[in-house]
Write a protein that holds these residues in place. Structure first.
Motif, PDB file in Angstrom:
ATOM      1  N   LEU A 623      -9.558   2.060  -4.698  1.00  0.00           N
ATOM      2  CA  LEU A 623      -8.764   0.926  -4.237  1.00  0.00           C
ATOM      3  C   LEU A 623      -9.248   0.315  -2.924  1.00  0.00           C
ATOM      4  N   ASP A 624     -10.421   0.683  -2.465  1.00  0.00           N
ATOM      5  CA  ASP A 624     -10.858   0.248  -1.146  1.00  0.00           C
ATOM      6  C   ASP A 624     -10.898  -1.280  -1.030  1.00  0.00           C
ATOM      7  N   ASN A 625     -11.402  -1.964  -2.055  1.00  0.00           N
ATOM      8  CA  ASN A 625     -11.515  -3.424  -2.004  1.00  0.00           C
ATOM      9  C   ASN A 625     -10.276  -4.127  -2.558  1.00  0.00           C
ATOM     10  N   LEU A 626      -9.261  -3.343  -2.930  1.00  0.00           N
ATOM     11  CA  LEU A 626      -8.065  -3.923  -3.529  1.00  0.00           C
ATOM     12  C   LEU A 626      -6.829  -3.801  -2.653  1.00  0.00           C
ATOM     13  N   LYS A 627      -6.885  -2.923  -1.667  1.00  0.00           N
ATOM     14  CA  LYS A 627      -5.664  -2.559  -0.942  1.00  0.00           C
ATOM     15  C   LYS A 627      -4.995  -3.731  -0.236  1.00  0.00           C
ATOM     16  N   ASP A 628      -5.767  -4.799   0.077  1.00  0.00           N
ATOM     17  CA  ASP A 628      -5.191  -5.959   0.752  1.00  0.00           C
ATOM     18  C   ASP A 628      -4.992  -7.151  -0.176  1.00  0.00           C
ATOM     19  N   HIS A 629      -5.245  -6.951  -1.463  1.00  0.00           N
ATOM     20  CA  HIS A 629      -5.079  -8.026  -2.439  1.00  0.00           C
ATOM     21  C   HIS A 629      -3.789  -7.775  -3.211  1.00  0.00           C
ATOM     22  N   ASN A 630      -2.749  -8.532  -2.899  1.00  0.00           N
ATOM     23  CA  ASN A 630      -1.419  -8.243  -3.435  1.00  0.00           C
ATOM     24  C   ASN A 630      -1.368  -8.274  -4.956  1.00  0.00           C
ATOM     25  N   ILE A 631      -1.981  -9.291  -5.574  1.00  0.00           N
ATOM     26  CA  ILE A 631      -1.875  -9.433  -7.028  1.00  0.00           C
ATOM     27  C   ILE A 631      -2.640  -8.323  -7.736  1.00  0.00           C
ATOM     28  N   LEU A 632      -3.921  -8.169  -7.385  1.00  0.00           N
ATOM     29  CA  LEU A 632      -4.728  -7.148  -8.051  1.00  0.00           C
ATOM     30  C   LEU A 632      -4.185  -5.752  -7.784  1.00  0.00           C
ATOM     31  N   PHE A 633      -3.785  -5.512  -6.543  1.00  0.00           N
ATOM     32  CA  PHE A 633      -3.280  -4.187  -6.197  1.00  0.00           C
ATOM     33  C   PHE A 633      -2.033  -3.835  -7.008  1.00  0.00           C
ATOM     34  N   SER A 634      -1.129  -4.796  -7.130  1.00  0.00           N
ATOM     35  CA  SER A 634       0.111  -4.552  -7.875  1.00  0.00           C
ATOM     36  C   SER A 634      -0.179  -4.211  -9.324  1.00  0.00           C
ATOM     37  N   VAL A 635      -1.095  -4.946  -9.940  1.00  0.00           N
ATOM     38  CA  VAL A 635      -1.431  -4.690 -11.341  1.00  0.00           C
ATOM     39  C   VAL A 635      -2.060  -3.311 -11.499  1.00  0.00           C
ATOM     40  N   VAL A 636      -3.004  -2.996 -10.615  1.00  0.00           N
ATOM     41  CA  VAL A 636      -3.700  -1.703 -10.724  1.00  0.00           C
ATOM     42  C   VAL A 636      -2.718  -0.545 -10.569  1.00  0.00           C
ATOM     43  N   THR A 637      -1.832  -0.618  -9.582  1.00  0.00           N
ATOM     44  CA  THR A 637      -0.885   0.481  -9.381  1.00  0.00           C
ATOM     45  C   THR A 637       0.059   0.627 -10.566  1.00  0.00           C
ATOM     46  N   LEU A 638       0.492  -0.499 -11.137  1.00  0.00           N
ATOM     47  CA  LEU A 638       1.357  -0.426 -12.320  1.00  0.00           C
ATOM     48  C   LEU A 638       0.638   0.240 -13.486  1.00  0.00           C
ATOM     49  N   ILE A 639      -0.633  -0.106 -13.663  1.00  0.00           N
ATOM     50  CA  ILE A 639      -1.388   0.461 -14.780  1.00  0.00           C
ATOM     51  C   ILE A 639      -1.658   1.950 -14.585  1.00  0.00           C
ATOM     52  N   LEU A 640      -2.018   2.337 -13.354  1.00  0.00           N
ATOM     53  CA  LEU A 640      -2.300   3.765 -13.151  1.00  0.00           C
ATOM     54  C   LEU A 640      -1.028   4.598 -13.252  1.00  0.00           C
ATOM     55  N   VAL A 641       0.107   4.041 -12.797  1.00  0.00           N
ATOM     56  CA  VAL A 641       1.367   4.764 -12.943  1.00  0.00           C
ATOM     57  C   VAL A 641       1.705   4.926 -14.416  1.00  0.00           C
ATOM     58  N   GLU A 642       1.572   3.838 -15.177  1.00  0.00           N
ATOM     59  CA  GLU A 642       1.868   3.912 -16.618  1.00  0.00           C
ATOM     60  C   GLU A 642       0.938   4.882 -17.321  1.00  0.00           C
ATOM     61  N   SER A 643      -0.333   4.877 -16.890  1.00  0.00           N
ATOM     62  CA  SER A 643      -1.310   5.761 -17.513  1.00  0.00           C
ATOM     63  C   SER A 643      -0.944   7.227 -17.294  1.00  0.00           C
ATOM     64  N   PHE A 644      -0.567   7.567 -16.058  1.00  0.00           N
ATOM     65  CA  PHE A 644      -0.252   8.972 -15.787  1.00  0.00           C
ATOM     66  C   PHE A 644       1.054   9.393 -16.454  1.00  0.00           C
TER      67      PHE A 644
END
Length: 812
Positions: A623-644
């Protein structure tokens, strides 16, 4: 003159699991499991010391306490497993194979002397005269009473929770066809369990057993003893200005003496009143002679002090003797061994005597079951309290089965040992969950340690999901052919949450996770989400997947779902008379249009590879290049949470691991924070391991999320060197709920030795070396330059394995 051993051996036989001597002595033997070295506190040493004293006081008069500790140099042999070893396991086995270490085993022999037995001396020992079976009959009551007393002794020692005594059976005492018994092992000084070669015992020109020349150093005279003794010593190597690290008083003669040796500890319990009477006579005699010699006056005062202590403090008078026997086949090595032994005694402030003429008799009395024939002129008078200080109190690190443990190394020799951090501690009751917290200063080796743990868990079949900032798991991910999600302009991050792996259907859980994703993309946090919109999205997903089932040519992704909403679903909404105020499909499509093909984020939800997140065993979200990007970060966290969560609920019987490495930006987001709270409290029920890694001390102390949700639910703590935080360690100690014992052990960690501190539920803590093979090092390295080089070599030579092999060759 040559003699046959079976004629002169002082052991008559074994009956009822007891050793019988030819003089009528009876010995009950135990295998002793001592606590692990470097794991005890000052209080533990005191408790164990007092237990030995209480145990000695239960033994009847004319009993010999003989403790025998074996320390044998062996070469490490990697364990055999049923599975085909992985690339890194092969490299690890090759790296550690043949490493020398001291193998320790401990035996305890409690001997009841025969009634009327004469006292042995150096001139009256059964090594220089043939033993004659005495004319006596052992009564059944004699054996029963002695066994009962030994049972009481065992209970007292085991009540400490530190030592276990296991009674040796007849087949363990005397040799069988395929195994050596303890008697023959001692007589031949066998270093292997399957060494069945008979050996000569010679006393000409020193003590020789087979081709081994032996040296024996003894503490048999009060003049050689240290001025002070206690249950413990301060070990300066691991001590700090603020903490004192303890080891057993006799440990310098144990595992810290790095060579083949035997440590024999004899304590003779005779008639205490008779001893006092003899001392009184000696005092009177010395009183009469004190006027003629200052030495006599000093001896008189010492004898008087002994009597005052024995009577005034109800001490148990005993006689004691301690000796260390070393051996070698090389004369030059013997000189080195002599220096090692002298240095070890010096650490105890003792000056041992090298036995020459008396060595054979002392060696002979060390035969299991023959301690009653010890030459008493080589013993000294003392009390049980002082004699117990010289008992070896520690053994090697124990190892869990390789198939369920993580490989680390012990602190002395670097021998690989396995620790089960997740299953066994819960069975024992040390821990109640599998939450993991890893903390340490920058460059201390946190990510290297977690890489190693993840590699071991992966090899054991676990599914691992890592949230990382810094690229610490790139090489390991490629080595496992895992999914590595990261973002850059050339290859932007891409997922496909609409893809269903073979055999999967659109169940309620999948549908809910997709709805949560779509709502998060559509609505802001302060916007309301109505029931009608919920139903409309649910129907849209159901209709979309029904269409996919009928038409296999349609590829499931956001693009085709968007097209379904633009086309067929509009007609369905009209048919169902759904009004815009209930579900504004145009607004929905307009807000989500950036994720449709040809638009700004069309890459994000339309992946055509790395699709099967459920069955992928190793996944990294960088997440190094995503942590300050609100839209991309939100999507990635939702997907990884759903995945786990999907792995948690659907992969039954499989271990799941979630690691958050330095991802504080992720943790501070409300959705991720709530998920972490949920994870640390819940996923243990699904055989899951949640873990967080941090390097900032303030993160642990000040973050309420970490403090309340993680620390309180992380029974497994892996801490690296904290010496730079020593001056503010008290606050950290309070936050972690760490005892003073754990604090002392933690502050002994040496970063240069790659040591790590592992605390299991506050009940069991230990320091290990995290030594890695060269191949493991390059797979786990987090150094910026080395990491880039590893990836370059992997690309140049066609695979991560080939690249690492080439790097190892260059470094060799």
């Amino acid at each position: 003159m040559e003699k046959w051993l079976d004629e002169w051996l002082p052991i008559f036989g074994v009956e009822h699991d007891c050793i019988l001597s030819k003089q009528g002595d009876v010995t009950i033997a135990y295998k002793v499991n001592l606590p692990e070295i470097f794991t005890l506190s000052t209080e533990d040493y005191d408790n164990l010391h007092h237990a030995w004293i209480r145990g000695l006081k239960t033994l009847p008069k004319h009993t010999v306490f003989h403790k025998q500790d074996w320390f044998l140099q062996k070469k490490y042999v990697p364990p055999l497993t049923g599975n085909t070893p992985s690339y890194l396991n092969k490299a690890s086995a090759k790296h550690f194979a043949g490493r020398l270490f001291l193998d320790h085993s401990c035996y305890l022999f409690l001997t009841k002397k025969a009634d009327g037995r004469k006292i042995s001396t150096s001139l009256f020992s059964n090594i220089i005269r043939k033993s004659i079976v005495p004319e006596l009959t052992l009564k059944e009551e004699f054996l029963t009473d002695f066994q009962d007393i030994c049972g009481q002794f065992k209970q007292i020692i085991e009540a400490t929770g530190l030592v276990r005594l296991n009674r040796l059976k007849g087949e363990e005492l005397m040799s069988q066809r395929r195994s050596l018994g303890v008697v023959e092992q001692y007589c031949s000084l066998s270093e292997k369990a399957d060494e069945f070669l008979m050996k000569d015992i010679s006393t000409e020109g020193g003590l020789h057993i087979g081709d081994k020349q032996c040296m024996l150093f003894s503490l048999g005279d009060a003049i050689d003893l240290p001025h002070l003794c206690g249950s413990r010593l301060t070990y300066d190597k691991y001590s700090t200005d603020r903490t004192k690290f303890s080891i057993g008083f006799a440990t310098p003669l144990g595992l810290l003496l790095p060579c083949n040796h035997l440590y024999n500890q004899f304590i003779f319990i005779d008639d205490g009143q008779q001893t006092i009477n003899q001392m009184e006579k000696k005092r009177l005699r010395l009183q009469s002679l004190s006027a003629y010699s200052r030495e006599n006056a000093i001896a008189r005062d010492a004898t008087n002090d002994f009597l005052n202590e024995a009577i005034g403090e109800q001490r148990l008078p005993v006689k004691a003797h301690f000796n260390v026997m070393l051996w070698s086949r090389d004369d030059k090595e013997l000189k080195e061994l002599k220096n090692l032994a002298s240095a070890s005694f010096a650490q105890m402030d003792a000056a041992a005597k090298e036995e020459t003429v008396g060595a054979p008799q002392i060696y002979w009395a060390g035969i299991p079951g023959n301690s009653a024939d010890f030459p008493m002129n080589d013993s000294f008078d003392t009390f049980a309290e002082q004699a117990s200080c010289f008992l070896n109190a520690e053994t090697n690190y124990r190892s869990a089965p390789p198939e369920s443990g993580i490989r680390f190394c012990d602190r002395i020799s670097g021998k690989p040992v396995y620790i089960d951090m997740f299953d066994e501690p819960r069975k024992i009751g040390w821990t109640s969950n599998m939450g993991l917290l890893c903390a340490g200063s920058s460059g201390g080796g946190k990510s290297m340690t977690v890489n190693h743990i993840l590699r071991s868990l992966y090899d054991q079949g676990a599914h691992c999901l890592i949230v990382d900032i810094g690229g610490s798991y790139r090489a390991l991910c490629e080595l496992f052919n895992g999914y590595y999600f990261t973002y850059d302009e050339k290859s932007p991050i891409s997922f496909n949450p609409f893809y269903l792996a073979d055999g999967m259907t659109l169940d309620t859980e999948k549908k809910e996770s997709l709805k949560s994703l779509l709502v998060a993309l559509w609505k802001q946090e302060n916007e309301s989400f109505y029931r009608a919109e919920y139903v409309a999205l649910s129907n849209a997903l159901q209709g979309y997947y029904s269409k996919l089932a009928k038409n296999e040519d349609i590829f499931p992704c956001f693009n085709t779902f968007y097209e379904y909403l633009e086309g067929e679903y509009r007609d369905i909404l009209i048919t169902h008379r759904v009004k815009d105020k209930d579900f504004d499909v145009d607004n929905f499509l307009y807000v989500l249009r950036p994720y449709y093909k040809g638009n700004e984020f069309d890459f994000l939800l339309n992946a055509t590879e790395n699709l099967d997140l459920l069955n992928q065993q190793f996944t990294v979200y960088e997440l190094d290049n995503l942590k300050d990007h609100n839209i991309l970060f939100s999507v990635v966290t939702l997907i990884l949470v759903e995945s786990f969560v999907s792995k948690m609920r659907k992969l039954k019987g499989i271990r799941k691991v979630l690691i958050i490495d330095e991802a504080w930006k992720a943790i501070t987001k409300s959705g991720m924070a709530e998920f972490l709270k949920y994870a640390f409290k819940t996923i243990r029920k699904y055989n899951g391991i949640p873990g967080v890694i941090t390097q900032e001390l303030d993160d642990l102390v000040s973050s309420e999320i970490i403090k309340d949700a993680i620390i309180n639910n992380a029974d497994i703590k892996i801490l690296l060197s904290m010496k730079k935080f020593m001056n503010k360690f008290d606050k950290l100690q309070t936050t972690l709920g760490m005892s003073d014992k754990a604090k002392s052990i933690l502050l002994s960690v040496n970063q240069d030795e790659r040591e790590v501190f592992i605390d299991l539920g506050g009940q069991h803590c230990k320091v290990f070396k995290n030594e890695l093979s060269p191949h493991e090092y390059f797979a786990f390295t987090t150094d910026g330059k080395e990491r880039v080089k590893v990836l370059e070599y992997a690309e140049r030579y066609g695979s991560m394995e080939a690249g690492i092999d080439e790097l190892v060759k260059e470094r060799a």
